[in-house]
Design a protein around this motif. Structure first.
Motif: not given
Length: 608
Positions: A363-372
């Motif tokens: 949850x709330x991964x900054x890695x995944x946030x790159x891909x929204x």
């Protein structure tokens, strides 16, 4: 008289038209108030539906007339029994449906966390508390303990009978492998190919037995984690003979196996075809892949999960093959559960050997946030650490740039990628991997492994039987890493559940495990403290777990030689302290002086 018989026949025939209702009942005062009830029966969709004292928000029919999905609004509806009327022309019949009261403060239940030690149980292989349910006339595969890949008879009653043993060991939560019905002809003991997700497999017990297990655990302040499968069912699932919709499962048409390339789910360079086959392909041929992008399927899975939490008073989920489900749908599923229970916990199996790739799913991964993208998944399994242990890091006696205990150090050096390092599941093995005592047959290395798991950040998980030295070779098949626990079956020649029944060697394993995890129970500094670690020298790894009130110094000597550790190097963590007491030997050290550590050994020092 003939007329009366005719009307009685019509009435009985109509009632028999409904053969399944899922969920079988629901609960009042749920955040998930719009409940989609699935009515199943011959040509049930030919009926018009009404309800007494309930608002029907939607009635959905599919291409299969044997299904009817009826959505009701339960918001502000008190518990009680309600009546549905099904009418087809002049014929009609009624069906009762119940809303039950939730347990007090159910929504605020606290899930498992870093204060816990989770004990993973292979449900069929732990203990046979009720030999009378080893086989069932309603299920295909019968018990055969001589077959290492067959059903052996472990059950819920066996777990209940040995909860005192687990408490003595230091476990605070249990994770049994799936317990819902699996009616495959062979290999059904692992239960990952489920045939009815609202029913406990009769060879494990009943739904009521499962609730009793939960209650018994809670009496001991222990927790119950359900092994949940969102990605697939078994090919013997009752729906497979009469699917609600063609796209209830993924069809190509028919069967296509996944490539298992989970990297395609976040690889920006991946082809759409590769991503689809990984996500939509079947895990194995006997496990149809569920199409979570179908709203009916997704809602079915959400409601099933919520139902089990309420019904069995659960404390968490472990979700099998998390990244193989539809990526956006599994995030919706997870969020729906966490919205209903904000303090619940769910750990997902993302079997990847890269910290960044594992962190993507938290949850709330900054890695995944790159891909929204946000999975909403609170906890992930630290397969990076597990792989380092499994590959034999404790056999690497000499320190090199990329060999020896520095590999564990390097793994933790990537902790910045995780949004919540305390909510990682850390482990050396599980029911799918090589056994810990197989790749480390030496007791000293088992002890070092337990010292690491008991003091590192995260939530430690122990696999059943390791605490008595049980081994097993995955190269000989899964059955060998899932052996019966000695003493779990009537007539066993040895009972390792008791001290009197354990061999001296087994007792040695049990004592060190119990000592470490009993100590850990009350150590907030381990549960939530900060980690400061030092680059290993001479294959010796030193790290500190500390908070404002206390500090613990861990020293692991992974070399085959006695090592001397000088305190000057650790001044930033030792400045306030003069003494350290080893929690295992109770020996005190003047930590202002050099500390000698024997080969393949270590200390856990509480600093004073």
């Amino acid at each position: 008289m003939k007329k009366l018989i005719f009307f009685l026949f019509l009435s009985i025939s109509s009632i028999a038209q409904i053969t399944r209702i899922e969920p079988p009942f629901w609960y009042s005062d749920m955040n998930h108030a719009d409940v989609q009830i699935m009515f199943y029966g011959k040509n049930i969709a030919q009926n018009e539906v009404s309800a007494t004292n309930l608002i029907i928000k939607n009635v959905q029919k599919t291409e299969n007339p044997n299904y009817l999905f009826v959505t009701i609004d339960t918001k502000n509806v008190a518990p009680g029994t309600f009546v549905f009327t099904f009418k087809n022309g002049k014929k009609s019949f009624t069906q009762n449906y119940t809303l039950k009261a939730r347990k007090k403060d159910s929504a605020l239940r606290k899930g498992f966390d870093s204060s816990d030690m989770i004990y993973l149980i292979m449900s069929d292989r732990f203990a046979n508390g009720n030999p009378n349910n080893d086989s069932s006339p309603n299920l295909i595969e019968k018990a055969d303990r001589t077959n290492k890949d067959g059903r052996h008879g472990g059950d819920i009653e066996g777990m209940i009978q040995h909860l005192d043993y687990l408490q003595e060991l230091g476990a605070t939560a249990i994770w049994p492998t799936p317990l819902c019905e699996d009616n495959d002809e062979k290999g059904s003991y692992h239960t990952y190919g489920q045939s009815d997700v609202y029913k406990i497999d009769e060879r494990f017990g009943t739904n009521e037995d499962y609730v009793r297990l939960s209650n018994e655990l809670h009496k001991r302040n222990m927790k119950l984690i359900k092994d949940y499968v969102t990605n697939h069912w078994g090919y013997k699932h009752w729906m497979m003979d009469d699917l609600p919709t063609y796209d209830w499962i993924h069809q190509f048409p028919g069967y296509k196996q996944t490539t298992y390339r989970m990297t395609t789910q976040f690889d920006p360079n991946a082809s759409a075809l590769d991503a689809k086959i990984c996500m939509d392909g079947w895990f194995v041929k006997s496990m149809p892949d569920l199409n979570q992008s179908n709203p009916l399927v997704l809602n079915y899975l959400i409601q099933n999960a919520l139902w089990w939490i309420e019904y069995a008073d659960l404390d968490g989920f472990r979700v099998d093959t998390y990244p193989y489900a539809d990526k956006n749908a599994i995030a919706t599923w997870t969020k729906a559960i966490m919205d209903e229970y904000p303090n619940f916990n769910i750990v997902g199996e993302a079997w990847l050997y890269s910290t960044a790739q594992i962190a993507y799913w938290q949850k709330d991964s900054k890695v995944a946030a790159i891909q929204s993208y946000n999975s909403h998944l609170p906890s992930v399994m630290d397969f990076m650490l597990q792989s380092i242990l499994n590959e034999g890091v404790l056999h690497e006696d000499k320190s090199e740039w990329q060999k020896g205990i520095v590999r564990v150090y390097n793994s933790l050096a990537s902790d910045f990628l995780y949004p919540d390092i305390n909510n990682l599941l850390i482990f050396a093995e599980n029911h799918d991997t090589q056994r810990l005592n197989q790749f480390y047959p030496e007791f000293e290395k088992y002890k070092l492994t337990m010292m690491l798991l008991a003091t590192m950040r995260g939530i430690p998980q122990l696999y059943y039987g390791s605490e008595i030295g049980m081994a097993g070779d995955k190269n000989k098949g899964d059955g060998d890493i899932r052996r019966d626990f000695p003493g779990g079956w009537p007539g066993d020649s040895q009972n390792a559940f008791t001290q009197a029944g354990r061999t001296p060697e087994q007792q040695k394993y049990f004592e060190i495990t119990s000592q470490l995890f009993q100590w850990r129970k009350a150590k907030k500094v381990i549960h939530t403290g900060k980690t400061t670690h030092y680059v290993p020298e001479n294959n010796v790894y030193v790290y500190f777990r500390h908070n404002e009130n206390e500090s613990v110094m861990v020293l692991i000597n992974n070399s085959n030689e006695k090592q001397t550790v000088s305190p000057e190097r650790f001044a930033e963590n030792l400045a306030k302290y003069a003494q350290g007491k080893d929690i295992l030997t109770q020996k005190s050290f003047d930590i202002r002086k050099p500390i000698e550590i024997e080969p393949k050994s270590g200390f856990i020092l509480e600093l004073k």
